[in-house]
Every structure is written in structure tokens, then in C-alpha cells.
Scaffold this motif. Structure first.
Motif, PDB file in Angstrom:
ATOM      1  N   THR A 239       0.854  -1.184   0.000  1.00 35.36           N
ATOM      2  CA  THR A 239       0.000   0.000   0.000  1.00 35.36           C
ATOM      3  C   THR A 239       0.894   1.240   0.000  1.00 35.36           C
ATOM      4  OG1 THR A 239      -0.082   0.140   2.419  1.00 35.36           O
ATOM      5  CG2 THR A 239      -1.698  -1.304   1.346  1.00 35.36           C
ATOM      6  N   SER A 261     -13.251   0.304  -4.596  1.00 40.31           N
ATOM      7  CA  SER A 261     -12.001   0.867  -5.100  1.00 40.31           C
ATOM      8  C   SER A 261     -12.212   1.982  -6.123  1.00 40.31           C
ATOM      9  CB  SER A 261     -11.161  -0.245  -5.745  1.00 40.31           C
ATOM     10  OG  SER A 261     -11.829  -0.776  -6.884  1.00 40.31           O
ATOM     11  N   ARG A 296      -3.737   3.855  -1.820  1.00 41.31           N
ATOM     12  CA  ARG A 296      -4.267   4.236  -0.510  1.00 41.31           C
ATOM     13  C   ARG A 296      -3.404   3.626   0.596  1.00 41.31           C
ATOM     14  NH1 ARG A 296      -9.275   3.556  -3.409  1.00 41.31           N
ATOM     15  NH2 ARG A 296     -10.712   5.301  -3.114  1.00 41.31           N
ATOM     16  N   THR A 297      -3.645   4.089   1.802  1.00 40.79           N
ATOM     17  CA  THR A 297      -2.905   3.561   2.948  1.00 40.79           C
ATOM     18  C   THR A 297      -3.484   2.216   3.375  1.00 40.79           C
ATOM     19  OG1 THR A 297      -4.333   4.564   4.627  1.00 40.79           O
ATOM     20  CG2 THR A 297      -2.510   5.915   3.777  1.00 40.79           C
ATOM     21  N   GLY A 299      -4.529   1.471   6.362  1.00 41.89           N
ATOM     22  CA  GLY A 299      -5.722   1.715   7.163  1.00 41.89           C
ATOM     23  C   GLY A 299      -6.942   2.020   6.302  1.00 41.89           C
ATOM     24  N   GLU A 300      -6.745   2.830   5.255  1.00 41.12           N
ATOM     25  CA  GLU A 300      -7.860   3.164   4.371  1.00 41.12           C
ATOM     26  C   GLU A 300      -8.386   1.926   3.658  1.00 41.12           C
ATOM     27  OE1 GLU A 300      -6.649   7.785   3.218  1.00 41.12           O
ATOM     28  OE2 GLU A 300      -5.839   6.100   2.045  1.00 41.12           O
ATOM     29  N   TRP A 301      -7.493   1.121   3.158  1.00 39.06           N
ATOM     30  CA  TRP A 301      -7.919  -0.101   2.472  1.00 39.06           C
ATOM     31  C   TRP A 301      -8.615  -1.067   3.432  1.00 39.06           C
ATOM     32  CZ3 TRP A 301      -8.974  -0.366  -2.265  1.00 39.06           C
ATOM     33  CH2 TRP A 301      -8.183   0.216  -3.261  1.00 39.06           C
ATOM     34  N   GLU A 303     -10.360  -0.405   6.074  1.00 39.57           N
ATOM     35  CA  GLU A 303     -11.713   0.075   6.363  1.00 39.57           C
ATOM     36  C   GLU A 303     -12.639  -0.129   5.165  1.00 39.57           C
ATOM     37  OE1 GLU A 303     -14.005   4.172   7.849  1.00 39.57           O
ATOM     38  OE2 GLU A 303     -11.823   4.132   7.596  1.00 39.57           O
ATOM     39  N   LEU A 304     -12.161   0.225   3.972  1.00 32.35           N
ATOM     40  CA  LEU A 304     -12.986   0.079   2.765  1.00 32.35           C
ATOM     41  C   LEU A 304     -13.359  -1.381   2.509  1.00 32.35           C
ATOM     42  CD1 LEU A 304     -11.258   2.454   0.168  1.00 32.35           C
ATOM     43  CD2 LEU A 304     -13.635   2.592   0.925  1.00 32.35           C
TER      44      LEU A 304
END
Length: 403
Positions: A239, A261, A296-297, A299-301, A303-304
Motif C-alpha cells: 500500500t 475501489s 491508498r494507505t 488503514g484506508e484499504w 476500512e474500505l
């Protein structure tokens, strides 16, 4: 009372493969008596220790056992083992059968003494082939079964071993299943039997079950190999700030991933649109995923993808896995008080039973910690035990550890 409560196991194994199997039998409730040489299992010496002979590899593969040390090359040592075997349910050994024969502890001898005994050998090779008497180790079998070759195909073209005693543990698990099945057979028939659990054949079947591919057919349809497993980008995805483990597998997950995404355009790409299309173009598919995850980071991935119900897991290291929130809540790594080693981190039995709870019976023993008690159970008098200590057949009980 675990599901194997009342089963007596004589454990004549060392290092990892056999001890891992017998630890599991002990965790399941069996009374496991670990027979060690006067020098002890070599894994006692591996890794950092608080006290000599109590290394972490030993501690993590020899709980739920009692320890006795015997010199089996001396007549009284062999006699002691035979007395232990007289009323045992299972014998597990992991030297070559030829070595058991030299000790005069082959199946013909032992089964005559105890026809109900399950005589289980975990060793390198099946005894009906030219490799029968060859020595074997985890690394050798990884190479022989194709794992090192597969690691090269899916990586940097350099053959490598998996950084884990994978063969020892898989063959150990196979042995547990075979032993338990044989106990069921014995309960039905009253008869024990000899079990050979060879490393090479076990691991070859384990690996080729995935990778036989077109070699399944005669004549072959291809050169074998499961393309998804061998794709160069089948690895934790990088990431923008770390790594993440993700698998997008079925159509539902892919549709969710397209939405999460922002890559709905891939729905119209025949390489991504169907399971068959993805399978036929797996390198291109995984390569595109690798590029997408860079945007993305971690953490972002996380959560998504969690919200989209796309399978995702953190990529742990050896320290961070101890703090995984699921494993913390389930108390998978309890810190327990070892009677001589102080606080140590243990691991729970992973399987659970609704009726017969399985858990470690005791923590890993010091060398010969239970020797005198085991000999008395086998009918040896105090004078006989003293003579065995004097003659080097066994050792005195270990002295108390000073704080």
C-alpha cells in the motif's frame, strides 16, 4: 478430561515432527510419557533460555508430557521401555525403523508383548521403496516434494525453503489423525497395528494435490502447477504506507471490490468480468491489483474492504501477531506460570469440543522430571531405580532451580 483421556502414549520422538504430534495427543488428554536419552532432546538447546535445557522450541512442542530419560542401549533401559509398553495404547517413534530393530524394539517384538498397541513411526520414506533406509529432514523433504521449486516459480527464480518446519508439522498432524483412526479400529476389533507415516509421500501428496494440474491426466494436458498460486503478484500487496493481505475471489467479492475501489470500469474488461476470465489471466489481474493497492494507505484499504466484505487481513510480523485483536480477545497467547521457567507465553489448543474440553495437561517438563515416578508406576523398586541411576541407565531427578 480431554477426548483422549485414559490413553497412554509412549513418546520416543525428538526434535519437531514426533514431539508436535505427541504434544497434540497430550493436549487432547492422553498421558504422554516422553522417553529421552540421558542428554535430552536436542531442541532443549535451541533458542534463548532462562535455564539450560529449557529452550523455546522445546517448551512449545513438549507440553502435556511427563519426562523420563533412559539409555536404551543398556539392557535395563530397554527393559524399562518394555515395561512401559506392556500396558500402553500408543508408541510413537521417529527414528528409522532399522534403528528400532537394532534396539530390539521392532514391531514384531513389541506387538508380541502388547497386541493392542498402536505402533506409530514417523520417518522419512515408505519402507517399500529404495529410499527406505535414507535419513530425512524437513529441508530435504521440502525440496524433494517440490516446495523449493514452487517458491522459485512464484518469486525471484531462486529456490527457497519455506521458513517454517512445515513438513515436520504437517506430517505430525497426519500422524495424529492416523493414530486416532487406529484407536477407533482397535476399539472395534481389539487389535493394535503398525503405522508408518512417511514424510516424503505425505508431503508429495500435500503439494501435488494443488499442483498436479494437467499432469492428472494420461497423457498430460500441461506441465502441472496451479496458476493462481504461482502468480508473481500473489503476495501481500504494498500500500502507500505498508502491506496488506487481500484476496478477491468470487464474483460477489469482485463486484464489491469494483465499487469500493472506484474501479467499476474493470467490470467491462473480459479479463476481470468472469471467474474463467480471471483464472485465464491471473498474472494480469494480480498485477493490476498490485497497482491499485498502492493508491491508498493500509488503514484506508482495511476500512474500505471490511465494509465491502472483501476478505482482508493484516500482514503481521512475529511480534505484532501477539497483539492481533482477535487473538487477544480469544486469549490465544496466554502468559502462564511455568514452575521453573517463570512467566512464559503459551498457545491455546485451537480445536474446541462441546463435551470433552481439551487443554494443556502440564507445561513442558525438565529432563527426567518424572522419571522416578514413571519407573515406580512400571513396577521398579527404589533399589532398582537407585541401581539404574548408578549404572547410568537413567539420571537422578533434576534438582530444584534456584531463583
Amino acid at each position: 478430561m480431554g477426548p483422549l483421556a485414559g490413553i497412554k502414549v509412549i513418546d520416543m520422538t525428538t526434535v519437531l515432527m514426533g514431539p508436535y504430534a505427541t504434544q497434540m495427543l497430550g493436549d487432547y488428554g492422553a498421558d504422554v510419557i516422553k522417553v529421552e536419552s540421558p542428554e535430552g532432546d536436542v531442541t532443549r538447546l535451541i533458542g534463548p533460555t532462562r535455564h539450560p535445557g529449557m529452550g523455546p522450541v522445546f517448551l512449545n512442542t513438549n507440553r502435556s508430557k511427563r519426562s523420563i530419560c533412559l539409555d536404551l542401549k543398556k539392557p535395563m533401559g530397554r527393559e524399562a521401555v518394555l515395561r512401559l509398553l506392556k500396558d500402553a495404547d500408543v508408541l510413537v517413534y521417529n527414528v528409522r525403523p532399522q534403528a528400532m530393530a537394532r534396539l530390539d524394539l521392532g514391531y514384531d517384538v513389541v506387538s508380541a508383548l502388547n497386541p493392542r498397541l498402536i505402533y506409530a513411526g514417523v520417518f522419512g520414506f515408505g519402507q517399500d521403496g529404495p529410499y527406505a533406509a535414507k535419513p530425512a529432514y524437513d529441508d530435504l523433504i521440502q525440496g524433494g516434494a517440490g516446495l523449493a521449486h514452487l517458491m522459485a516459480l512464484g518469486g525471484d527464480d531462486t529456490p527457497r525453503y519455506v521458513p517454517n518446519a512445515l513438513v515436520d508439522r504437517i506430517v505430525g498432524l497426519t500422524a495424529v489423525g492416523a493414530i486416532c483412526a487406529s484407536l477407533v479400529h482397535r476399539d472395534r476389533t481389539g487389535r493394535g497395528q503398525r503405522l508408518d507415516i512417511p514424510m516424503f509421500e505425505t508431503m508429495t501428496g500435500f503439494v501435488m494435490g494443488d499442483h498436479m494440474g494437467g499432469l492428472t491426466f494420461d497423457p498430460p494436458l500441461d506441465k502441472g502447477g496451479y496458476a493462481r498460486h504461482l502468480s508473481r503478484d500473489r503476495r501481500p500487496y504494498k500500500t502507500s504506507d505498508g502491506y496488506l493481505c487481500v484476496i478477491v475471489y468470487n464474483d460477489k467479492q469482485w463486484n464489491a471490490f469494483f465499487e469500493a475501489s472506484g474501479r467499476s470500469d474493470l467490470r467491462d474488461d473480459p479479463r476481470f468480468a468472469t471467474f474463467a476470465g480471471r483464472a485465464a489471466n491471473i498474472d494480469a489481474v494480480y498485477g493490476e491489483l498490485a497497482r491499485i493497492f498502492l493508491t491508498r494507505t493500509t488503514g484506508e484499504w482495511t476500512e474500505l474492504l471490511t465494509k465491502a466484505d472483501v476478505p482482508v487481513m493484516p500482514m503481521h510480523d512475529l511480534e505484532s501477531v501477539l497483539e492481533d485483536p482477535h487473538l487477544v480477545v480469544t486469549d490465544f497467547f496466554p502468559v502462564v506460570a511455568h514452575p521453573t521457567e517463570g512467566p512464559i507465553r503459551s498457545m491455546r489448543v485451537s480445536a474446541t469440543w462441546s463435551e470433552t474440553k481439551a487443554e494443556p495437561q502440564r507445561l513442558a517438563p525438565r529432563l527426567n522430571e518424572h522419571g522416578e515416578a514413571i519407573l515406580r508406576e512400571a513396577g521398579f523398586s527404589d533399589d532398582e531405580i537407585a541401581a539404574m541411576i548408578r549404572d547410568g541407565v537413567t539420571r537422578p531427578a533434576p534438582s530444584a532451580v534456584k531463583e
